[in-house]
Motif scaffolding. Sequence first.
Motif, mmCIF file in Angstrom:
data_model
loop_
_atom_site.group_PDB
_atom_site.id
_atom_site.type_symbol
_atom_site.label_atom_id
_atom_site.label_comp_id
_atom_site.label_asym_id
_atom_site.label_seq_id
_atom_site.Cartn_x
_atom_site.Cartn_y
_atom_site.Cartn_z
ATOM 1 N N GLU A 331 0.835 -1.215 0.000
ATOM 2 C CA GLU A 331 0.000 0.000 0.000
ATOM 3 C C GLU A 331 0.866 1.260 0.000
ATOM 4 N N PHE A 332 1.863 1.305 0.907
ATOM 5 C CA PHE A 332 2.683 2.509 1.021
ATOM 6 C C PHE A 332 3.775 2.569 -0.041
ATOM 7 N N PHE A 333 4.168 1.411 -0.539
ATOM 8 C CA PHE A 333 5.147 1.417 -1.630
ATOM 9 C C PHE A 333 4.518 2.008 -2.895
ATOM 10 N N LYS A 334 3.248 1.696 -3.131
ATOM 11 C CA LYS A 334 2.536 2.291 -4.274
ATOM 12 C C LYS A 334 2.512 3.811 -4.149
ATOM 13 N N LYS A 335 2.274 4.302 -2.925
ATOM 14 C CA LYS A 335 2.245 5.748 -2.700
ATOM 15 C C LYS A 335 3.634 6.356 -2.899
ATOM 16 N N THR A 336 4.663 5.613 -2.514
ATOM 17 C CA THR A 336 6.042 6.080 -2.707
ATOM 18 C C THR A 336 6.316 6.307 -4.186
ATOM 19 N N VAL A 337 5.985 5.304 -4.971
ATOM 20 C CA VAL A 337 6.284 5.329 -6.410
ATOM 21 C C VAL A 337 5.460 6.378 -7.152
ATOM 22 N N SER A 341 7.292 12.142 -10.102
ATOM 23 C CA SER A 341 7.178 11.937 -11.549
ATOM 24 C C SER A 341 8.116 10.828 -12.014
ATOM 25 N N LYS A 342 9.278 10.714 -11.351
ATOM 26 C CA LYS A 342 10.214 9.646 -11.681
ATOM 27 C C LYS A 342 10.807 9.098 -10.397
ATOM 28 N N TRP A 343 10.496 7.848 -10.110
ATOM 29 C CA TRP A 343 10.979 7.208 -8.882
ATOM 30 C C TRP A 343 12.440 6.806 -9.033
ATOM 31 N N ASP A 344 13.232 7.118 -8.015
ATOM 32 C CA ASP A 344 14.642 6.720 -7.997
ATOM 33 C C ASP A 344 14.729 5.320 -7.409
ATOM 34 N N PRO A 345 15.002 4.309 -8.213
ATOM 35 C CA PRO A 345 14.942 2.917 -7.745
ATOM 36 C C PRO A 345 15.812 2.638 -6.521
ATOM 37 N N LEU A 370 5.000 -6.433 -8.531
ATOM 38 C CA LEU A 370 5.417 -6.385 -9.929
ATOM 39 C C LEU A 370 4.657 -5.297 -10.693
ATOM 40 N N VAL A 371 3.342 -5.196 -10.452
ATOM 41 C CA VAL A 371 2.527 -4.178 -11.121
ATOM 42 C C VAL A 371 3.019 -2.784 -10.749
ATOM 43 N N THR A 372 3.321 -2.572 -9.453
ATOM 44 C CA THR A 372 3.799 -1.264 -8.990
ATOM 45 C C THR A 372 5.145 -0.930 -9.609
ATOM 46 N N LEU A 373 6.022 -1.916 -9.668
ATOM 47 C CA LEU A 373 7.349 -1.701 -10.248
ATOM 48 C C LEU A 373 7.265 -1.458 -11.751
ATOM 49 N N ARG A 374 6.315 -2.100 -12.397
ATOM 50 C CA ARG A 374 6.119 -1.847 -13.830
ATOM 51 C C ARG A 374 5.687 -0.392 -14.040
ATOM 52 N N HIS A 375 4.818 0.091 -13.171
ATOM 53 C CA HIS A 375 4.383 1.495 -13.243
ATOM 54 C C HIS A 375 5.583 2.434 -13.078
ATOM 55 N N ALA A 376 6.544 2.017 -12.237
ATOM 56 C CA ALA A 376 7.734 2.832 -11.981
ATOM 57 C C ALA A 376 8.824 2.619 -13.022
#
Length: 436
Positions: A331-337, A341-345, A370-376
């Motif tokens: 839940e909070f990782f999605k909010k992080t990403v 505008s561009k998440w720093d991995p 995986l879905v969240t990381l794909r978004h990022a």
Amino acid sequence: MPFLIALKSAMLMGLCLQVCEWMRVQDDIELLSGDYAVHLDLIAKVRGMNSAEKFFEDLPDKLKVQTTCTALLHTYVQHKDTAKAESLMEKMSECGFLKYPLPYNHMLTLYISQGQLEKVPGLIKELKKNTSPDIVTYNLELAVFASQNNVEAAEKAFLELKKAKLDPDWITFSTLTNIYIKSSLQDKAKSTLREMEKRISRKGRTAYASLISLHTNLQSKDEVFRIWKEMKSLFRKVNDTEYSCIISSLLKLDEFGEAMNLYTEWEAGSVTKDTRVANLILAAYINRSEMENAVDFHNRMAEKGITPSCTTWNLLTRGYLKQKEMDKVVEFFKKTVTSVSKWDPDAKMVQEMFHVVEEQGDIQMAEQLLVTLRHAKYVNTEIYNALLRTYVNAGKMPMIVTERMKKDNVEMDEETRKLIGITSKMTVTEVPNGVA
């Protein structure tokens, strides 16, 4: 920098630029090359590097002199354009414009900021051939030695500047103190810290925060409180950066109660609502494994109108990860990403998250990650392998993995093929929502 302060600063620069442009068209005002250098610097700050370059190119040749060239060099340094800065330095050398240390100091600043420390010795050698270093040169050189933890070289440079009859400033002694602390030379550190304090004044406000940080690193709790008390007596209002400094220092000194008191003081008087100050307390709760208090504090932030930042969501993600509460982690990782505008991995955190879902065999959480990381736009072979290992631990067979990897432009490796082979003999699962 908080938005309103940044806006105020930008507006002031814009007004200054308008004044410069008005002066330029007045027949009764004769502008000098230094005025054009200031004009160029303002254009760079307000309109960007390309506009500053165009302004310089349009100047008549008689105004393309030492001052305007140095202003353009400063612009390249601020924009970290090493190639253009080095090219301009060559041209300035050909024109005999390198007879003073400022251009070299700009280049030293650039090389240090870019981590190109191997270029520093040669540049300083060239500087000494053409002119004499100033205190800024030596301070920059000391900063390099500090990053290398080179006490001997730092002390040699200090003796050299003294021999050149230059007056060391508070930055000189701050850097030396930092070197001595890192090298566990406590007595020398305390000595240089005393010298640093002798050289600070109300005008050099940033020195006080540096003093607090250095005393913190020496575990000198009483000195930290003394400097803070002195700061509050000198300045009518303490700014966000200074509150951040004292709060983080007290947290390092394990003075959580005092840190919380000062946070409450800041919170009551703050007009900026700077999230970075609040995040210090939030991080402290999480580091102390007090997630219930962390959540309560996060709610308090919201009540006080403090907008969460990417760091806020990242801290909460880490807190729940420590407790292995993966539904909250996701839940909070999605909010992080999605908060930037561009998440720093953060490869380490991603690895830790998948390690937990692998252990738990939680394919639903793995798929959501995986879905969240794909978004990022951060999907690679190891992430798919982690997903497959989760399926192995769950005793399940994932659907259309090969197709998904192809769509994500991710290559298989030997482990991927092996894991697909293992899962192909297991119970088939439905295609999870959002994976296509």
